[in-house]
Design a protein around this motif. Structure first.
Motif, mmCIF file in Angstrom:
data_model
loop_
_atom_site.group_PDB
_atom_site.id
_atom_site.type_symbol
_atom_site.label_atom_id
_atom_site.label_comp_id
_atom_site.label_asym_id
_atom_site.label_seq_id
_atom_site.Cartn_x
_atom_site.Cartn_y
_atom_site.Cartn_z
ATOM 1 N N ALA A 1 -59.748 -50.175 -3.724
ATOM 2 C CA ALA A 1 -59.495 -51.610 -3.887
ATOM 3 C C ALA A 1 -59.085 -52.284 -2.590
ATOM 4 O O ALA A 1 -59.085 -53.513 -2.509
ATOM 5 N N SER A 2 -58.738 -51.511 -1.569
ATOM 6 C CA SER A 2 -58.410 -52.114 -0.267
ATOM 7 C C SER A 2 -59.623 -52.787 0.357
ATOM 8 O O SER A 2 -59.474 -53.654 1.234
ATOM 9 N N TYR A 3 -60.822 -52.422 -0.082
ATOM 10 C CA TYR A 3 -62.038 -53.076 0.388
ATOM 11 C C TYR A 3 -62.256 -54.321 -0.472
ATOM 12 O O TYR A 3 -62.344 -54.249 -1.694
ATOM 13 N N ASP A 4 -62.370 -55.476 0.185
ATOM 14 C CA ASP A 4 -62.347 -56.745 -0.535
ATOM 15 C C ASP A 4 -63.748 -57.284 -0.801
ATOM 16 O O ASP A 4 -64.753 -56.591 -0.629
ATOM 17 N N GLU B 1 -60.112 -49.781 -10.653
ATOM 18 C CA GLU B 1 -60.081 -50.166 -9.238
ATOM 19 C C GLU B 1 -60.655 -51.563 -9.041
ATOM 20 O O GLU B 1 -60.158 -52.344 -8.214
ATOM 21 N N HIS B 2 -61.685 -51.899 -9.822
ATOM 22 C CA HIS B 2 -62.259 -53.248 -9.768
ATOM 23 C C HIS B 2 -61.225 -54.293 -10.140
ATOM 24 O O HIS B 2 -61.091 -55.321 -9.452
ATOM 25 N N SER C 1 -69.447 -56.551 -13.263
ATOM 26 C CA SER C 1 -68.910 -55.315 -12.696
ATOM 27 C C SER C 1 -69.283 -54.083 -13.490
ATOM 28 O O SER C 1 -69.282 -52.979 -12.955
ATOM 29 N N GLY D 1 -68.753 -48.890 -5.170
ATOM 30 C CA GLY D 1 -67.689 -49.100 -6.139
ATOM 31 C C GLY D 1 -68.157 -49.422 -7.533
ATOM 32 O O GLY D 1 -67.326 -49.562 -8.449
ATOM 33 N N THR E 1 -55.831 -58.294 -6.442
ATOM 34 C CA THR E 1 -55.237 -58.183 -5.103
ATOM 35 C C THR E 1 -55.818 -59.207 -4.143
ATOM 36 O O THR E 1 -55.078 -59.889 -3.414
ATOM 37 N N HIS E 2 -57.129 -59.336 -4.135
ATOM 38 C CA HIS E 2 -57.801 -60.162 -3.130
ATOM 39 C C HIS E 2 -58.218 -61.533 -3.649
ATOM 40 O O HIS E 2 -58.543 -62.416 -2.846
ATOM 41 N N THR F 1 -58.017 -54.043 -9.928
ATOM 42 C CA THR F 1 -57.042 -54.095 -8.834
ATOM 43 C C THR F 1 -57.595 -54.891 -7.660
ATOM 44 O O THR F 1 -56.878 -55.684 -7.029
ATOM 45 N N ARG F 2 -58.883 -54.692 -7.366
ATOM 46 C CA ARG F 2 -59.507 -55.425 -6.254
ATOM 47 C C ARG F 2 -59.441 -56.940 -6.486
ATOM 48 O O ARG F 2 -59.065 -57.704 -5.594
#
Length: 322
Positions: A96-99, A221-222, A60, A87, A228-229, A224-225
């Motif tokens: 982060a909503s994008y998975d 954000e990474h 990342s 990203g 989250t996912h 969190t992504r």
């Protein structure tokens, strides 16, 4: 899983010392847009390739220039493709909503636009997360798959470290965050001999200390992504020649985690590289490039002096996704 870039945040340099890739062909950068987010890929073309183009998906914190030091060994073999996905790197910020599915589909979008129907796929650390999902969603685009320093579950070390690192970064304490990241990625010196351990640790520290506000925002954000996912979905994996490897002293994505990944891939081979840890492609750059090149050209990968024994992990139910 955030992988250090190691002296790769800068664009290509002119007049640099050291050997360049043999017989360099055309180097092209393409600006692309997927789902409303701008991103960029880099293509090092080989007019007389020995195998399919090699797509390198790094960690990342890596960007499309992170593999330039490997080009001297890989560019004579085939066309090389690297990318700053949305990203990451110099591309647009991605909420982060994008998975991971979105990122995997962005990879396919790139290959469609640049007219590359099939690739040899390499994914290191977070690049494996995206690469495996890409292979699962677009199996027709993958000829061979190679993953390094990888896992199909979030390492406990990572899950435990993320809240602390996010809070530290939010306070603006970059020094403390850098110390924590170095400890996360580098093995304990007592675990075993790792090539360039001290030098790579210093380089990591320097890299993390010099992150820009944009780098930090994307890093948070990474994390969190991923939390989250999750990093894995138990979807079918294409039955293509596959190899998983890591450093023998990798304490982040351990060899056992690599075996678990290989066990989900039909007939995949697994091995560990001697005197290396999670940053195997940095600590043993020439050897890791040789291993990738051998596998992409169907040459034997067993009995290599820098690797331990090659295994074929038994297929079994994958651990529940984190």
């Amino acid at each position: 899983m955030r992988t250090a870039v190691i002296a790769a945040q800068d664009p290509p340099r002119t007049g640099r010392s050291g050997p360049l890739p043999s017989a360099p062909e055309q180097v092209e950068e393409r600006g692309l847009v997927f789902g409303g987010f701008a991103y960029t890929c880099r293509i090092v073309r080989q007019r007389a390739p020995q195998t399919a183009p090699l797509l390198l998906l790094g960690g990342s914190s890596q960007n499309r220039y992170s593999w330039q030091s490997h080009e001297r060994w890989l560019a004579p073999l085939c066309t090389l493709i690297t990318v700053d996905l949305p990203g990451y790197g110099g591309s647009d910020f991605l909420p982060a909503s994008y998975d991971i599915d979105f990122l995997a589909d962005a990879v396919q979008h790139m290959l469609t636009v640049i007219d590359v129907p099939e690739v040899n796929l390499f994914g290191g650390c977070f690049g494996e997360v995206v690469g495996l999902r890409f292979a699962q969603r677009h199996p027709e685009s993958v000829r061979r798959a190679i993953f390094a320093a990888a896992a199909i579950r979030l390492p406990e070390l990572y899950s435990e470290a993320v809240p602390r690192l996010s809070q530290t970064l939010a306070r603006g304490d970059i020094g403390q965050a850098a110390d924590g990241l170095v400890r996360l990625f580098m093995s304990n010196p007592e675990a075993g001999k790792v090539r360039r351990h001290a030098a790579v640790s210093r380089l990591l520290q320097h890299q993390f200390m010099n992150q820009t506000p944009d780098d930090i925002r994307k890093a948070v954000e990474h994390n969190t992504r991923l939390t989250t996912h999750g990093c894995y979905r138990p979807l079918p994996v294409p039955a293509v020649p596959s190899l998983v490897f890591t450093g023998e002293y990798d304490t982040l994505c351990t060899p056992q985690m690599g075996r678990e990944l290989a066990a989900t891939m039909p007939g995949a081979l697994f091995t560990t590289v001697r005197e290396a840890d999670h940053l195997v492609t940095v600590e043993r750059r020439e050897e890791s490039a040789d291993l990738i090149a051998r596998f992409c050209t169907d040459r034997p990968v067993d009995g290599l002096p820098y690797c331990n024994s090659v295994e074929v992990p038994r297929a079994r139910r994958a651990p529940a996704p984190a």
